[in-house]
Structure formats: structure tokens, C-alpha cells
Design a protein around this motif. Structure first.
Motif, PDB file in Angstrom:
ATOM      1  N   SER A 149       0.829  -1.208   0.000  1.00 56.67           N
ATOM      2  CA  SER A 149       0.000   0.000   0.000  1.00 56.67           C
ATOM      3  C   SER A 149       0.865   1.259   0.000  1.00 56.67           C
ATOM      4  N   LEU A 150       1.914   1.264   0.821  1.00 53.46           N
ATOM      5  CA  LEU A 150       2.821   2.413   0.861  1.00 53.46           C
ATOM      6  C   LEU A 150       3.520   2.609  -0.476  1.00 53.46           C
ATOM      7  N   GLU A 151       4.031   1.527  -1.043  1.00 48.75           N
ATOM      8  CA  GLU A 151       4.737   1.614  -2.325  1.00 48.75           C
ATOM      9  C   GLU A 151       3.806   2.089  -3.433  1.00 48.75           C
ATOM     10  N   ALA A 152       2.568   1.624  -3.449  1.00 48.59           N
ATOM     11  CA  ALA A 152       1.605   2.036  -4.470  1.00 48.59           C
ATOM     12  C   ALA A 152       1.272   3.526  -4.368  1.00 48.59           C
ATOM     13  N   ALA A 153       1.432   4.099  -3.172  1.00 46.18           N
ATOM     14  CA  ALA A 153       1.147   5.517  -2.959  1.00 46.18           C
ATOM     15  C   ALA A 153       2.366   6.405  -3.227  1.00 46.18           C
ATOM     16  N   GLY A 154       3.464   5.810  -3.705  1.00 49.20           N
ATOM     17  CA  GLY A 154       4.635   6.617  -4.055  1.00 49.20           C
ATOM     18  C   GLY A 154       5.693   6.720  -2.973  1.00 49.20           C
ATOM     19  N   PHE A 155       5.650   5.813  -2.020  1.00 45.91           N
ATOM     20  CA  PHE A 155       6.664   5.789  -0.967  1.00 45.91           C
ATOM     21  C   PHE A 155       7.668   4.675  -1.224  1.00 45.91           C
ATOM     22  N   LYS A 156       8.874   4.882  -0.728  1.00 46.54           N
ATOM     23  CA  LYS A 156       9.925   3.863  -0.803  1.00 46.54           C
ATOM     24  C   LYS A 156      10.222   3.416   0.628  1.00 46.54           C
ATOM     25  N   ILE A 157      10.105   2.126   0.880  1.00 51.01           N
ATOM     26  CA  ILE A 157      10.341   1.575   2.216  1.00 51.01           C
ATOM     27  C   ILE A 157      11.825   1.678   2.545  1.00 51.01           C
ATOM     28  N   SER A 158      12.137   2.300   3.679  1.00 52.44           N
ATOM     29  CA  SER A 158      13.539   2.397   4.108  1.00 52.44           C
ATOM     30  C   SER A 158      13.846   1.425   5.246  1.00 52.44           C
ATOM     31  N   ASP A 159      12.801   1.035   5.983  1.00 51.62           N
ATOM     32  CA  ASP A 159      12.994   0.065   7.061  1.00 51.62           C
ATOM     33  C   ASP A 159      11.651  -0.599   7.332  1.00 51.62           C
ATOM     34  N   SER A 160      11.699  -1.894   7.584  1.00 51.61           N
ATOM     35  CA  SER A 160      10.472  -2.620   7.848  1.00 51.61           C
ATOM     36  C   SER A 160      10.769  -3.784   8.773  1.00 51.61           C
ATOM     37  N   SER A 161       9.864  -4.034   9.692  1.00 51.27           N
ATOM     38  CA  SER A 161      10.001  -5.210  10.543  1.00 51.27           C
ATOM     39  C   SER A 161       8.614  -5.780  10.804  1.00 51.27           C
ATOM     40  N   ARG A 162       8.593  -7.036  11.131  1.00 55.44           N
ATOM     41  CA  ARG A 162       7.338  -7.711  11.447  1.00 55.44           C
ATOM     42  C   ARG A 162       7.436  -8.239  12.868  1.00 55.44           C
ATOM     43  N   LYS A 163       6.453  -7.907  13.654  1.00 52.75           N
ATOM     44  CA  LYS A 163       6.318  -8.390  15.027  1.00 52.75           C
ATOM     45  C   LYS A 163       5.009  -9.162  15.106  1.00 52.75           C
ATOM     46  N   TYR A 164       4.773  -9.780  16.239  1.00 49.80           N
ATOM     47  CA  TYR A 164       3.518 -10.501  16.450  1.00 49.80           C
ATOM     48  C   TYR A 164       2.907 -10.071  17.769  1.00 49.80           C
ATOM     49  N   MET A 165       1.608  -9.830  17.732  1.00 49.19           N
ATOM     50  CA  MET A 165       0.859  -9.406  18.904  1.00 49.19           C
ATOM     51  C   MET A 165      -0.335 -10.336  19.029  1.00 49.19           C
ATOM     52  N   TRP A 166      -0.387 -11.130  20.083  1.00 51.75           N
ATOM     53  CA  TRP A 166      -1.456 -12.106  20.296  1.00 51.75           C
ATOM     54  C   TRP A 166      -1.579 -13.056  19.097  1.00 51.75           C
ATOM     55  N   GLY A 167      -0.463 -13.360  18.462  1.00 47.43           N
ATOM     56  CA  GLY A 167      -0.455 -14.264  17.318  1.00 47.43           C
ATOM     57  C   GLY A 167      -0.779 -13.599  15.989  1.00 47.43           C
ATOM     58  N   LEU A 168      -1.044 -12.303  16.010  1.00 49.01           N
ATOM     59  CA  LEU A 168      -1.359 -11.563  14.789  1.00 49.01           C
ATOM     60  C   LEU A 168      -0.116 -10.828  14.289  1.00 49.01           C
TER      61      LEU A 168
END
Length: 178
Positions: A149-168
Motif C-alpha cells: 500500500s505504501l509503495e503504491a502511494a509513491g513511498f519507498k520503504i527504508s525500514d520494515s520489521s514484522r512483530k507478532y501481537m497475540w499471534g497476529l
């Protein structure tokens, strides 16, 4: 997101104002923090919190919709959303991100924390999405494709991480303009 003294920051969906207070302290007297939230109740709670912390001169709160932000182009150094973007209807997400892109200055950044949609979901995310479809008034958000969604709106990802909260799965994405 690491706000810097003197910056101008926007938080969309500020809720009770906890992040607003942290941002206001970080930007100091030379910076300013703005907030937009659609809930009148949250606006009242956040105003009280900001006033109680003595930060009213650094924080300006609006009650409004992020689909049409009341700010000029390039006004902000940074935009922050935490568990907000996934509350919008799917067709509104690009509109919200386009507005963010419009109000961020050319060297600015956006940080989005959101429930993440995974290609191969386990039983917890599947159950959560089922609950969202069946009881949208009570389970009001759903996982989204944050980075896409961010990339489609014209943004370039500079940092990304995935965490989990209650298994989500939760994405934490920092991006700038392309």
C-alpha cells in the motif's frame, strides 16, 4: 520514527494522545505536533492529556477525516499512524496514503504500524479476519498489505520489521518519498 527537535509531525488516528505527548517532548519548543482523529471522544481525551502534560503550545489537534487532510502540501517532516490505516475501508486506504504523500515534504518520512496480511495465514489471523467480517462493529480493523500500500502511494520503504501481537502479524514500516 525518531522525531527530531524542531520537526513538524502529524499523527493520524491519535486516539488517547500517548504518542502525541512523546512526539511533543521530542520536537521541543521549536517543533510542532499536529493530530487528526475522526473520534470526538478521543479528541477530548487527547486534549486533556496534552494539557495535563503542559504541552498544549506544541500540539494542535483536529477532529476530522484523514481522507481530506486540512494541511498544505509539504507541510510535515513526518507522518505517523499506529493501528489506524487498517481501520479505513479498502478503497479509502490509497486516498489516505495519497494525502499523506501530499502533506509530507520531499525529504520527509512516514511510519505506519498496522496489522499485516500474510500470504500464508495461520489459524489466528484467519479467525481474526472471520470475526472482523462477522462483527465489524466490534472487531473494526483487519490485516492489510502495508508495504504494498505504501509503495503504491509513491513511498519507498527504508525500514520494515514484522512483530507478532497475540499471534497476529504487525508491520512496522518506515518510508520516504520516491
Amino acid at each position: 520514527m525518531n522525531p527530531i527537535a524542531g520537526e513538524t509531525i502529524l499523527e493520524i488516528g491519535y486516539g488517547t494522545g500517548q504518542a502525541l505527548v512523546k512526539f511533543a517532548k521530542a520536537v521541543g519548543d521549536s517543533g510542532k505536533v499536529y493530530g487528526v482523529d475522526i473520534s470526538e471522544g478521543m479528541c477530548a481525551v487527547a486534549r486533556r492529556r496534552v494539557a495535563h502534560m503542559g504541552l498544549s503550545s506544541r500540539v494542535a489537534l483536529e477532529c476530522g477525516d484523514a481522507v481530506a487532510l486540512p494541511f498544505g502540501a509539504g507541510f510535515f517532516d513526518a507522518v505517523f499512524m499506529s493501528f489506524t490505516l487498517e481501520l479505513f475501508d479498502t478503497p479509502e486506504i490509497p486516498a489516505v496514503l495519497e494525502e499523506c504523500h501530499r502533506v509530507i515534504n520531499p525529504k520527509g518520512r512516514i511510519c505506519v504500524v498496522a496489522l499485516a496480511k500474510e500470504e500464508h495465514e495461520g489459524w489466528i489471523p484467519k479467525s481474526y479476519e472471520w470475526l472482523h467480517r462477522r462483527f465489524p462493529k466490534y472487531v473494526d480493523c483487519r490485516p492489510i498489505m502495508t508495504q504494498l500500500s505504501l509503495e503504491a502511494a509513491g513511498f519507498k520503504i527504508s525500514d520494515s520489521s514484522r512483530k507478532y501481537m497475540w499471534g497476529l502479524p504487525v508491520d512496522i514500516c518506515l518510508a520516504g518519498k520516491k
